[in-house]
Design a protein around this motif. Structure first.
Motif, PDB file in Angstrom:
ATOM      1  N   GLY A   1       0.791  -1.229   0.000  1.00 17.18           N
ATOM      2  CA  GLY A   1       0.000   0.000   0.000  1.00 17.18           C
ATOM      3  C   GLY A   1       0.822   1.277   0.000  1.00 17.18           C
ATOM      4  N   LYS A   2       2.141   1.166   0.007  1.00 18.01           N
ATOM      5  CA  LYS A   2       2.980   2.362   0.058  1.00 18.01           C
ATOM      6  C   LYS A   2       3.614   2.617  -1.315  1.00 18.01           C
ATOM      7  CE  LYS A   2       6.386   4.436   2.976  1.00 18.01           C
ATOM      8  NZ  LYS A   2       7.741   4.138   2.599  1.00 18.01           N
ATOM      9  N   GLN A   3       3.405   3.841  -1.831  1.00 17.07           N
ATOM     10  CA  GLN A   3       3.942   4.202  -3.145  1.00 17.07           C
ATOM     11  C   GLN A   3       5.474   4.179  -3.102  1.00 17.07           C
ATOM     12  OE1 GLN A   3       1.845   5.757  -5.778  1.00 17.07           O
ATOM     13  NE2 GLN A   3       3.560   5.899  -7.196  1.00 17.07           N
ATOM     14  N   ILE A   4       6.084   3.489  -4.058  1.00 18.07           N
ATOM     15  CA  ILE A   4       7.553   3.440  -4.122  1.00 18.07           C
ATOM     16  C   ILE A   4       8.033   4.685  -4.870  1.00 18.07           C
ATOM     17  CG2 ILE A   4       9.535   2.110  -4.978  1.00 18.07           C
ATOM     18  CD1 ILE A   4       8.043   0.606  -2.858  1.00 18.07           C
ATOM     19  N   PRO A   5       8.977   5.459  -4.308  1.00 21.12           N
ATOM     20  CA  PRO A   5       9.395   6.705  -4.959  1.00 21.12           C
ATOM     21  C   PRO A   5      10.307   6.453  -6.166  1.00 21.12           C
ATOM     22  CG  PRO A   5      10.693   6.366  -3.006  1.00 21.12           C
ATOM     23  CD  PRO A   5       9.702   5.222  -3.057  1.00 21.12           C
ATOM     24  N   HIS A   6       9.815   5.741  -7.131  1.00 21.70           N
ATOM     25  CA  HIS A   6      10.603   5.434  -8.308  1.00 21.70           C
ATOM     26  C   HIS A   6       9.632   5.000  -9.379  1.00 21.70           C
ATOM     27  CE1 HIS A   6      14.118   4.353 -10.585  1.00 21.70           C
ATOM     28  NE2 HIS A   6      14.869   4.815  -9.594  1.00 21.70           N
ATOM     29  N   THR A   7      10.030   5.153 -10.652  1.00 19.38           N
ATOM     30  CA  THR A   7       9.132   4.646 -11.689  1.00 19.38           C
ATOM     31  C   THR A   7       9.703   3.363 -12.276  1.00 19.38           C
ATOM     32  OG1 THR A   7      10.193   6.013 -13.352  1.00 19.38           O
ATOM     33  CG2 THR A   7       8.240   6.924 -12.287  1.00 19.38           C
ATOM     34  N   PHE A   8       8.789   2.535 -12.779  1.00 23.53           N
ATOM     35  CA  PHE A   8       9.170   1.213 -13.268  1.00 23.53           C
ATOM     36  C   PHE A   8       8.726   1.043 -14.709  1.00 23.53           C
ATOM     37  CE2 PHE A   8       9.154   1.070  -8.768  1.00 23.53           C
ATOM     38  CZ  PHE A   8      10.139   0.167  -8.412  1.00 23.53           C
TER      39      PHE A   8
END
Lengths: 883, 117
Positions: free
Chosen positions: A595-602
């Motif tokens: 539920g926690k947004q990861i501060p990176h894009t994939f």
């Protein structure tokens, strides 16, 4: 006033009637003298005295004529013409010199003209819009995000309400459409734009109307504006097109306008090239508009400057952060920059570096010609002395010599334009597709002006010093210099040596730069992209229309396609990937863990089961995705090693979960990293089965990216491209097929810009090397000729051939080494401008420096070797009799 | 300065030629030169040849015209005559010269009152 005009015209006309005017003047002066003689005779003088006094009263006949000519004609122009005629005669008398000098200069100037045209076209040419300097691009950047990014639809709406620095502000994005006219379908590049887009550019429709506010209300009106080219190609320039209906991806749209030709394509790495049609941006507010996919352009108010606009962006940024309190936006910085600068920002610096490099080539060419001129000046010293003795002033001599050198360089410039035309063709053929604004590059008026200016400046540059040298020496000294032997050239000799030293130094800088780029290219080429590109074919697929409005439908189509293609002989495996091919730009998404947004894009890619085998991506842990991971089974994902490190640091990734598109995905395997850019670290990759992907995600991705069919073959993949296309068409002929590329070709395209830079700099360096070699050879050979007598004496006194060889080589290599030394210092100072373009090698790489120094040393040795050998062949008897 | 002849100021010769032609009608180059010498009482330093630069200049401005003709003693010569425009120009230039010479006269008168040698 009128009298002055009349006088000027008469003066000009008199230029063309010189001979008849001169004859008339002769007659008139003769009659004057006769009249005077007659009067004197009448006064009783003797005939001789009468004539003598008449002539005395008249004054100098030649001077009178000269003054009359000056009064009636254009003395400066006439002197210039005289100088030119003389210069032409002199050059015609020594064609060998003229040809060598002209070719040398033409190479230098031509290379400059070609590169100038490209630099001007890409970097400096104004955009073809009214007051283009007022068009700016507005970007959002955040220290947390990856560089500059675009905005969402709601952010654009905020900016439209806070647009104080701008007269107009508009957003646009890019979307591919299947355009249907009647029965035919064509894949086109569309650009959904907000209402004021064409106001920002400052262009009005050729036919019909522009977008209005009503078009962008709600979900947007189904209307389209066509580009001039599309109108011509698809509609046969039908002027009654306005109000007619076309289909875009199967949906009916009304044509409301046609734009004039000459609209520059924006930079778009996914879909480069001209835009075919424009639609209202509101159409994509719920799809592309939900992500940061909208680029923003503004037209500054007439009185506002870029600096003022930047200052105002500060307060707008503060409000922007309040309005969008999510994680990235709270640290966002809004900035504006000139649109033209943004268009070329990626290539601007390297092009300027190349421009500098080609300038070096010209300097070397100039040094060579200056050397030739100095040699000639020595040979012509008697001519100058004679001219000075009969009254030519020093200024006049310098002017004459400068006329000669500028004439040389202008003739060279004409040849250079020809060379540049040819050179440009091959340069542009080499130029990668990501070189922006490249289509409109040609030799235009600006290139002519540039070439002419360069020619005149270089003519003066390489002519000035020889001219002053030639005119400086005492007349008596020159006249007495009967044979022009060694003693005469010592001053010239030093100057010529200095020229050669600087040539070698400049050449070394260029060679080092080229060596660094070659090394970089080698490193980039040998970088493991993370997949095996041999024997892989990729094919762009554009599906559209109501038939594919669910994941199941899309998946069914591709299952069929893969099955049919795999049945072809020579195919090992086939698979599908969406949202971006390796080594090409792809889509990036955010995702969450627990539920926690990861501060990176994939880089999330939707694939069918055999993808890793088809592309040759190694499986590291767990299992691959299979046909069993279907609609009904729990969401499964395979991630790359880099993604595993970011998502689950220090843990075993297998069995872990993450959330994306409202689904909970379980990691079942880990694969190797695959690069999007060869010279950058791999982005974290996430692979999910296409059959499990929610349809909205598939639809959104298909707006920007084709879906790719990837085929691994046992032999040359190109040979299969046609039969693969046939299989796809057989399933559904309405499907659009785009580029077919082997993955080798994809890799070549990824290094095309580097290859372009490397090739260009290498060509310049090679040119410089040849010119420098000629320069060294020229000076040493000249020195040997001058010292023939001295060498003869030495040999007569018992010097061995070896000693003579050492003498000449020593002299040449001393210059070479001095030049190399200075060049190394110069290279260390200048190659840092290349730092940003290097990969796997430092700008101060000692290997590159040593290699180029050795290469240059060997070339210098060869260039000295020929005259040195000739020196050893000197026959002392002949040399001494040479007296 | 003593007995040496006067150097001509720039443009003066042009004016002298115009005035001579205005007063004498049509004249050839030698005639103009002689006339200027006579009128100046041989005070002017004039190489007769220099007059031809002046003649061509005036001709190009359209102030005088030229035509080949025959002299009193049957010799072929080029004859010059002043044009209407030339006369207008002459009036203008003459006024200018007179004003200038008056001013110069007053300037020198002032120097004498100042008592300087």
């Amino acid at each position: 006033m009128i009298d002055q005009i009349r006088e000027t015209i008469s003066r000009c006309l008199s230029l063309f009637r010189r001979d008849s005017l001169d004859r008339e003047l002769d007659d008139e002066l003769a009659s004057h003298v006769e009249l005077a003689v007659e009067e004197n005779l009448r006064r009783g003088l003797s005939p001789e005295e009468a004539r003598r006094q008449a002539l005395v009263r008249f004054g100098g006949v030649q001077q009178a004529k000269e003054r009359q000519r000056e009064a009636r004609g254009m003395p400066r122009l006439e002197t210039l013409l005289q100088d030119l005629r003389y210069a032409l005669r002199v050059l015609r008398r020594s064609p060998g010199f003229a040809v060598v000098a002209i070719i040398t200069l033409a190479l230098g100037i031509g290379a400059n003209t070609a590169v100038f045209s490209i630099v001007y076209g890409v970097v400096f040419r104004p955009l073809p819009y009214p007051q283009p300097q007022r068009i700016v691009e507005l970007t959002e950047s955040s220290p947390r995000g990856s560089g500059e990014q675009d905005v969402t639809y709601s952010e654009l709406q905020f900016l439209e309400q806070h647009n104080s620095p701008f007269q107009f502000l508009a957003g646009y994005t890019v979307q591919g459409y299947n355009l249907g006219v009647g029965n035919s379908t064509e894949r086109v590049k569309g650009q959904p734009v907000s209402t004021d887009y064409f106001h920002v550019l400052g262009i009005t429709p050729l036919l019909g109307r522009d977008f209005v506010t009503e078009d962008n209300i709600g979900k947007g009106a189904r209307v389209a504006i066509l580009s001039y080219e599309t109108w011509q190609r698809q509609m046969g320039s039908d002027r009654d097109i306005i109000g007619r209906t076309i289909t875009l991806d199967g949906e009916p749209f009304t044509v409301i306008g046609v734009m004039p030709t000459g609209i520059e394509p924006e930079i778009d790495p996914i879909a480069p090239g001209d835009t075919d049609l424009w639609t209202p941006l509101a159409l994509v507010r719920d799809t592309a508009g939900t992500g940061e996919n909208i680029e923003v352009l503004g037209r500054l108010r007439p009185a506002a400057s870029l600096v003022q606009a930047r200052a105002q962006m500060g307060s707008i940024t503060a409000e922007f952060r309040k309005a969008f309190p999510d994680e990235l936006s709270t640290t966002a910085v809004l900035s504006v920059d000139s649109y033209r600068t943004m268009l070329s920002s990626d290539v601007r610096n390297i092009l300027l570096v190349l421009f500098g490099a080609v300038g070096f080539v010209l300097l070397i060419a100039c040094a060579n010609v200056a050397n030739l001129l100095l040699g000639r000046a020595t040979a012509r010293s008697r001519e100058f002395a004679v001219r000075a003795a009969i009254g030519a002033s020093r200024t006049r001599l310098v002017r004459q010599l400068l006329t000669e050198s500028v004439l040389l360089s202008i003739v060279a410039a004409l040849l250079a334009l020809l060379l540049a035309r040819i050179g440009m063709k091959s340069l542009l053929a080499l130029s990668p597709s990501d070189l922006p604004r490249v289509n409109d590059i040609h030799l235009d008026a600006s290139a002519f002006v540039f070439t002419l200016a360069v020619a005149i400046i270089t003519g003066i540059l390489f002519g000035l010093i020889p001219a002053f040298r030639a005119s400086s020496k005492e007349i008596s000294e020159k006249l007495s210099e009967a044979t022009g032997r060694a003693s005469s050239g010592s001053k010239h000799g030093r100057f010529r040596s200095a020229l050669v030293v600087s040539e070698v130094a400049l050449c070394l800088v260029l060679l080092t730069g080229a060596a660094l780029l070659i090394e970089t290219f080698w490193h980039v080429l040998n970088t493991d992209p993370g997949f095996n590109p041999t024997h892989v074919l990729s094919l762009e697929v554009y599906r559209s229309g109501a038939r594919y409005n669910s994941t199941a439908a899309v998946s069914r189509y591709y299952d069929q396609a893969v099955q049919r293609v795999e049945a072809l002989p020579g195919v090992q495996s086939a698979s599908v990937i969406t949202a971006g091919l390796p080594l090409r730009r792809g889509a990036n998404f955010g995702l969450s863990v627990a539920g926690k947004q990861i501060p990176h894009t994939f880089g999330i890619r939707m694939i069918t089961s055999d993808y890793f085998r088809a592309m040759g991506v190694p499986l590291m842990l767990g299992r691959s995705l299979t046909a069993a991971d279907g609609e009904k089974s729990p969401p499964a994902a395979v991630i790359s090693q880099q993604a595993a490190r970011l998502l689950f640091p220090g843990q075993n990734a297998i069995g872990q979960r993450f959330q994306f598109a409202q689904l909970d995905w379980q990691v079942v395997g880990v694969v190797g990293d695959v690069k999007s850019y060869l010279d950058k670290p791999a982005d974290p990759g996430v692979y999910i089965p296409l059959a499990q992907t929610p349809y909205p995600v598939l639809k959104l991705v298909a707006v920007w990216f084709p879906e790719y069919l990837v085929v691994r073959t046992s032999a040359d993949p190109q040979a299969l491209s046609h039969s693969v296309e046939q299989q796809l068409q057989a399933i559904d002929p309405s499907i659009g097929l785009g580029h077919v590329r082997t993955m080798e070709q994809v890799r070549s395209a990824a290094v095309a810009m580097r290859q372009f830079n490397m090739t260009l700099l290498s060509v310049f360096a090679a040119l410089a090397l040849i010119l420098a070699a000629i320069g060294i050879y020229g000076v040493i050979a000249y020195g040997v000729t001058q010292r023939t007598h001295e060498i003869g004496v030495r040999m007569a006194l018992g010097a061995e051939r070896r000693d003579i060889m050492r003498l000449v080589l020593g002299q040449g290599m001393a210059l070479g080494f001095l030049g190399i030394g200075i060049g190394i210092a110069g290279a260390l100072a200048l190659t840092r401008f290349l730092q940003g373009y290097l990969y796997g090698v430092q700008a101060t790489d000692p290997r590159a420096l040593i290699a180029t120094a050795v290469l240059l040393g060997v070339v210098a040795l060869l260039a000295c070797g020929i005259p040195a050998r000739r020196a050893t062949k000197v026959d002392p008897m002949v040399a001494l009799r040479h007296e | 300065m003593g007995g040496s002849k006067l150097d001509l100021l720039q443009g003066t010769l042009d004016l002298m030629v115009l005035q001579t032609l205005a007063a004498m009608g049509s004249l050839h180059g030698y005639g103009i030169a002689r006339r200027i010498e006579q009128v100046s009482g041989d005070q002017v330093l004039l190489n007769q040849g220099t007059i031809y630069a002046s003649l061509v200049r005036l001709q190009q401005r359209g102030w005088i015209s030229a035509a080949w003709g025959v002299s009193d003693n049957n010799r072929k010569a080029k004859f010059y005559a002043i044009t209407r425009q030339g006369r207008k120009q002459l009036v203008e230039d003459a006024t200018h010269w007179q004003k200038l010479s008056e001013v110069m006269g007053r300037m020198f008168a002032m120097e004498q009152k100042g008592g300087k040698p």
